[in-house]
Design an enzyme around this catalytic site. Structure first.
Site, PDB file in Angstrom:
ATOM      1  N   TYR A 121       1.596 -11.675   3.223  1.00  0.00           N
ATOM      2  CA  TYR A 121       0.532 -10.696   2.989  1.00  0.00           C
ATOM      3  C   TYR A 121      -0.813 -11.419   2.838  1.00  0.00           C
ATOM      4  O   TYR A 121      -0.885 -12.466   2.179  1.00  0.00           O
ATOM      5  CB  TYR A 121       0.867  -9.885   1.728  1.00  0.00           C
ATOM      6  CG  TYR A 121      -0.262  -9.021   1.258  1.00  0.00           C
ATOM      7  CD1 TYR A 121      -0.875  -8.098   2.109  1.00  0.00           C
ATOM      8  CD2 TYR A 121      -0.760  -9.127  -0.044  1.00  0.00           C
ATOM      9  CE1 TYR A 121      -1.936  -7.317   1.687  1.00  0.00           C
ATOM     10  CE2 TYR A 121      -1.811  -8.341  -0.478  1.00  0.00           C
ATOM     11  CZ  TYR A 121      -2.402  -7.437   0.392  1.00  0.00           C
ATOM     12  OH  TYR A 121      -3.447  -6.670  -0.040  1.00  0.00           O
TER      13      TYR A 121
ATOM     14  N   LYS B 174       4.973  -0.351  -3.292  1.00  0.00           N
ATOM     15  CA  LYS B 174       5.523  -0.026  -1.978  1.00  0.00           C
ATOM     16  C   LYS B 174       6.836   0.750  -2.114  1.00  0.00           C
ATOM     17  O   LYS B 174       6.841   1.812  -2.696  1.00  0.00           O
ATOM     18  CB  LYS B 174       5.664  -1.328  -1.175  1.00  0.00           C
ATOM     19  CG  LYS B 174       4.399  -2.200  -1.181  1.00  0.00           C
ATOM     20  CD  LYS B 174       3.219  -1.479  -0.584  1.00  0.00           C
ATOM     21  CE  LYS B 174       1.897  -2.229  -0.524  1.00  0.00           C
ATOM     22  NZ  LYS B 174       1.525  -3.169  -1.534  1.00  0.00           N
TER      23      LYS B 174
END
Ligand code: P1T
Length: 384
Positions: free
Chosen positions: A104, A201
């Site tokens: 990420y 998430k």
């Protein structure tokens, strides 16, 4: 009496960490919206003294997270980045961290732009290549860090093999399990020492809360991280813990539907004339397809793809979908579309980790698959 280790994930997701409130019988964990706790005498309390240190709603969430990952301990944080930052405080100046080279963008930014200024050395390697990982280990390597599947290229690394390499050199293996969730993959059971999540998430699952988690087995690591959690203070509030706990109850169901829908969409994209390449661990042309089959119980809900029309076509498609919302983040019940290069991975644009500007990333939601296929079909028709 069943122990928690006998229970399956569907059952743990509903029950772990949650028991009826002893005072009222409330079946759902109350939101203990309090910063402090009355003490019976000076420094005599019921285990809770101040909510940065501990809060009962957070305790319930932490117990649920530990059970889901098959770990002994879990700590909840205000965000995924707060969780990763706190783990990295285990590393001292002069020590080395070997990180995956597809992570990420915010993780790379933390490593390269923040922590390296404090004397921690980082190198970035392709962790799908176990030999390259072994070759990149240094005498002062204290932590090997990887995502699997990676964000955004969905590469798969062999957790068990890399755990062996790390342990042989006296290093920990930390795995960011955000893309798989514990419903599809449990890195601690494969030898990892530390598992991290952006609970924003799949674990939260509804795009309504930002959070993070660290799960581990080792008591000494837990005690140090628990100290750091309190000392640094990047903790989630009780309402956020409640929302995350609520999301967890349907994790197993949701992950099944995410994978079911994503499989259909990946095949549809692979057959579409406007699409040049599809990256999905459930397609048999994925470079680590067999490892994904072995290591994960299903391929998950994330798909990346490239269009023949490159970046221009990618931007057009991202603007043209209706059910897929153009937005950062992932893992919610609703489908999202984004371009990592200018959005979630903008912070790697001037680095060796830079992402193809034409890459499109989908977070496939739990809607009815044919509705999602029709939406993508009309968007792709505009660039065909
Ligand atoms: O956003 P936060 O809760 O702080 O989590 C950071 C993070 C950590 N690890 C992985 C694998 C992630 O994907 C993220 C956050 N990612 C996005 C916001 C994104 O859209 O990719």
């Amino acid at each position: 009496m069943q122990t928690q280790t006998d229970l399956h994930l569907e059952t743990l997701a509903v029950h772990a960490g949650v028991s009826a409130d002893p005072h009222t019988g409330a079946v759902m964990t109350p939101i203990y919206q309090t910063s402090t706790y009355a003490q019976e005498d000076v420094a005599v309390h019921k285990g809770y003294e101040y909510s940065r240190t501990d809060n009962p709603t957070r305790t319930a969430l932490q117990m649920a997270l530990a059970a889901l990952e098959g770990g002994r301990y879990a700590l909840a944080f205000a965000s995924g980045m707060a969780a990763i930052d706190t783990v990295l405080r285990l590393i001292k100046p002069g020590e080395h961290v070997l990180s995956g080279n597809d992570v990420y963008g915010g993780t790379f930014r933390l490593f390269d732009k923040v922590l390296s200024a404090y004397g921690i050395a980082f190198s970035f390697v392709d962790t799908t290549d176990v030999t390259a990982v072994a070759a990149a280990m240094q005498p002062n390597t204290k932590l090997v860090w990887l995502e699997t599947p990676t964000n955004p290229m969905l590469r798969i690394s062999d957790i068990a093999a890399i755990a062996q390499i790390a342990h042989a050199r006296g290093a920990w293996l930390g795995v960011d399990n955000t893309f798989a969730s514990p419903a599809l993959q449990r890195p601690l059971t494969l030898g990892a020492d530390i598992v991290v999540h952006s609970t924003t998430k799949y674990i939260g699952g509804h795009s309504d809360v930002v959070g993070g988690a660290v799960v581990m087995q080792d008591t000494a690591v837990y005690e140090r991280l628990k100290f750091l959690q309190n000392a640094i203070g990047a903790v989630p509030g009780p309402m956020d813990c409640f929302l995350t706990l609520r999301g967890i109850k349907t994790l197993a169901l949701r992950m099944r539907q995410h994978s079911h829908n994503a499989r259909q969409i990946a095949h549809f994209l692979a057959d579409h004339p406007a699409v040049a390449a599809v990256i999905y661990p459930g397609l048999d042309d994925h470079p680590q397809y067999e490892l994904a089959q072995r290591q994960m119980s299903a391929p998950g809900g994330m798909i990346s793809f490239i269009l023949h029309g490159g970046e221009t076509a990618a931007r057009q498609v991202a603007r043209a979908t209706n059910l897929f919302t153009l937005a950062e983040s992932l893992g919610g019940v609703e489908s999202l579309i984004e371009l990592p290069a200018p959005m979630t991975h903008a912070s790697v644009s001037d680095s060796p980790l830079a992402v193809d500007p034409g890459l499109v990333r989908l977070s496939v939601g739990i809607e009815h698959a044919p509705d999602l296929l029709a939406d993508l079909a009309q968007a792709l028709a505009q660039v065909s």
